[in-house]
Design an enzyme around this catalytic site. Structure first.
Site, PDB file in Angstrom:
ATOM      1  N   ASP A  87      17.589  20.960  36.086  1.00 41.47           N
ATOM      2  CA  ASP A  87      16.797  19.604  36.044  1.00 41.47           C
ATOM      3  C   ASP A  87      17.876  18.525  35.903  1.00 41.47           C
ATOM      4  O   ASP A  87      17.164  17.397  36.148  1.00 41.47           O
ATOM      5  CB  ASP A  87      15.612  19.834  35.313  1.00 41.47           C
ATOM      6  CG  ASP A  87      16.087  19.906  33.818  1.00 41.47           C
ATOM      7  OD1 ASP A  87      17.363  20.055  33.323  1.00 41.47           O
ATOM      8  OD2 ASP A  87      15.017  19.593  32.682  1.00 41.47           O
ATOM      9  N   SER A  88      19.103  19.065  35.866  1.00 40.48           N
ATOM     10  CA  SER A  88      20.155  17.922  35.892  1.00 40.48           C
ATOM     11  C   SER A  88      20.132  17.392  37.218  1.00 40.48           C
ATOM     12  O   SER A  88      20.762  16.119  37.228  1.00 40.48           O
ATOM     13  CB  SER A  88      21.430  18.608  35.598  1.00 40.48           C
ATOM     14  OG  SER A  88      21.524  19.634  36.435  1.00 40.48           O
ATOM     15  N   ASP A 133      15.357  26.232  36.028  1.00 36.28           N
ATOM     16  CA  ASP A 133      14.811  25.229  35.105  1.00 36.28           C
ATOM     17  C   ASP A 133      13.143  25.194  35.283  1.00 36.28           C
ATOM     18  O   ASP A 133      12.665  24.724  36.261  1.00 36.28           O
ATOM     19  CB  ASP A 133      15.593  24.048  35.086  1.00 36.28           C
ATOM     20  CG  ASP A 133      16.559  23.878  33.935  1.00 36.28           C
ATOM     21  OD1 ASP A 133      16.400  24.584  33.168  1.00 36.28           O
ATOM     22  OD2 ASP A 133      17.510  22.873  33.965  1.00 36.28           O
ATOM     23  N   LYS A 174      14.510  29.087  32.780  1.00 33.83           N
ATOM     24  CA  LYS A 174      14.922  28.531  31.420  1.00 33.83           C
ATOM     25  C   LYS A 174      13.849  27.496  30.885  1.00 33.83           C
ATOM     26  O   LYS A 174      13.699  26.692  31.766  1.00 33.83           O
ATOM     27  CB  LYS A 174      16.272  27.792  31.892  1.00 33.83           C
ATOM     28  CG  LYS A 174      17.012  27.409  30.576  1.00 33.83           C
ATOM     29  CD  LYS A 174      18.210  26.608  30.875  1.00 33.83           C
ATOM     30  CE  LYS A 174      18.441  25.612  31.633  1.00 33.83           C
ATOM     31  NZ  LYS A 174      17.928  24.374  31.005  1.00 33.83           N
ATOM     32  N   GLU A 188      13.061  24.940  27.775  1.00 35.71           N
ATOM     33  CA  GLU A 188      13.728  24.101  26.322  1.00 35.71           C
ATOM     34  C   GLU A 188      12.641  24.052  25.572  1.00 35.71           C
ATOM     35  O   GLU A 188      11.418  23.881  25.865  1.00 35.71           O
ATOM     36  CB  GLU A 188      13.955  22.674  27.052  1.00 35.71           C
ATOM     37  CG  GLU A 188      15.149  22.598  28.082  1.00 35.71           C
ATOM     38  CD  GLU A 188      15.457  21.127  28.480  1.00 35.71           C
ATOM     39  OE1 GLU A 188      15.087  20.004  27.604  1.00 35.71           O
ATOM     40  OE2 GLU A 188      16.302  20.858  29.369  1.00 35.71           O
ATOM     41  N   GLU A 241      22.995  23.981  23.722  1.00 31.08           N
ATOM     42  CA  GLU A 241      23.764  22.946  24.213  1.00 31.08           C
ATOM     43  C   GLU A 241      23.922  21.993  23.123  1.00 31.08           C
ATOM     44  O   GLU A 241      23.080  21.482  22.319  1.00 31.08           O
ATOM     45  CB  GLU A 241      22.786  22.164  25.377  1.00 31.08           C
ATOM     46  CG  GLU A 241      23.330  20.639  25.744  1.00 31.08           C
ATOM     47  CD  GLU A 241      22.657  20.167  26.838  1.00 31.08           C
ATOM     48  OE1 GLU A 241      23.220  19.089  27.451  1.00 31.08           O
ATOM     49  OE2 GLU A 241      21.736  20.930  27.488  1.00 31.08           O
TER      50      GLU A 241
END
Length: 264
Positions: free
Chosen positions: A45-46, A84, A112, A114, A181
Site C-alpha cells: 500500500d506504499s 497488502d 499481509k 497490519e 518494521e
C-alpha cells in the site's frame, strides 16, 4: 528462477540463508525483480505515496491493490507474491475474508495484514480457508495517526515484549510470515529467534531472515524524506537491473542492512 513458495522461505530460514523482498506495482518491474532472483514481491500500500502522490497509505483501496497485483502476476518469473490488505479492509471478519479472497484471485500467494495480537482471530479464519498470511508488526503505517507519526516502535522493554508476544500469538494463530518494521535491532533478533516462521525486516536490523524495501527507495527516487533504513542501490549501479542485483546480493550476503540503517 524456480518458483518460490512458503516452503522455500521456511527452508531458507532453517538453513540460515537470507532472502530478499521488494515492492513492485507493474509487470515490467515484476519481471525484472523476479528475474534477478529476489524471492518475494510485495504489492504494498506504499503505492499510495510512491504512485498516487498521497501523504500516507490510508487512501489506497482493495481495488487498487487487486489491480496492481494482477499486473505484477503477469510479469512474475517465480517469486512469491504478497499483497497488502489496505486500510480498513479487515474491519470485520466477513470483510477480511472477502477482500483477502479478492487479492488471492488477482494473483497473490499471500496477504499481509497490519496490526497487533488482535489479528489472531482473522488470521485463523484466513488460514482455515487456504489463504496464507504475513502479519505486519512494529511500525504499522496504517496506524500513523494513532502513533502520531512514523516512529520507531518497541523502544521500551514492555513495548518490545509486546511485539515478541504478539509475534508468537499470531504464528500460533496460523501466520506463515512475520514482517517487522522500524524496531530496534535487538527486537528484530529476539522475534526471529522466538518464532519458527520466516521474519522479514524493514528497519528491523540484520538478524531477520529476510529484508524488504520499497522499490522507489532503493532506486534513490524517493520524494521527500528518506528513512534511516533505506539504501540507494542505484548510487553505484549502471542500470536498474544491476541495482536490483546488488540489493539482492547484499541481503543474501548479510551486508545490508549495515549499522547505519538500524535502530538501537
Amino acid at each position: 528462477m524456480k518458483t518460490v513458495t512458503i516452503s522455500t522461505l521456511n527452508k531458507l530460514k532453517a538453513a540460515g540463508e537470507k532472502f530478499s523482498c521488494l515492492t513492485a506495482y507493474d509487470a515490467t518491474f515484476s519481471h525484472q525483480i523476479s528475474s534477478t532472483g529476489i524471492e518475494v514481491i510485495l504489492i504494498g500500500d506504499s503505492m499510495g505515496m510512491v504512485l498516487q502522490g498521497h501523504n500516507s497509505t490510508l487512501p489506497v483501496s482493495v481495488d487498487d491493490i487487486a489491480y496492481h497485483t494482477q499486473c505484477v502476476a503477469r510479469g512474475n518469473q517465480g517469486a512469491l507474491i504478497m499483497a497488502d490488505m489496505p486500510f480498513m479492509s479487515n474491519a470485520s471478519i466477513e470483510q477480511l475474508l472477502l477482500n483477502a479472497g479478492k487479492l488471492m484471485q488477482a494473483g497473490a500467494h499471500m496477504v499481509k495484514i497490519e496490526g497487533e495480537a488482535w489479528l489472531a482471530e482473522g488470521i485463523t479464519e484466513l488460514t482455515r480457508r487456504g489463504i496464507p498470511v504475513c502479519a505486519h508488526l512494529g511500525l504499522t503505517p496504517q496506524m500513523v495517526n494513532q502513533f502520531g507519526g512514523y516512529k520507531v516502535q518497541g523502544k521500551t522493554e514492555a513495548a518490545a515484549q509486546a511485539i515478541i508476544s504478539a509475534s508468537q500469538q499470531l504464528v500460533d494463530a496460523g501466520a506463515s510470515v512475520i514482517l517487522l518494521e522500524c524496531v530496534p535491532t535487538e527486537v528484530g533478533r529476539l522475534v526471529t529467534e522466538a518464532v519458527n516462521v520466516p521474519v522479514i525486516g524493514i528497519g528491523a536490523g540484520p538478524y531477520t531472515d529476510g529484508q524488504v524495501l520499497v522499490l522507489h527507495d532503493m532506486l534513490g527516487i524517493t520524494v521527500g524524506h528518506t528513512a534511516k533504513f533505506v539504501k540507494n542501490f542505484m548510487a553505484d549501479a549502471r542500470s536498474i537491473p544491476e541495482a536490483l542485483s546488488q540489493y539482492h546480493q547484499a541481503v543474501k550476503a548479510g551486508t545490508f542492512p549495515a549499522e547505519e540503517h538500524c535502530f538501537s
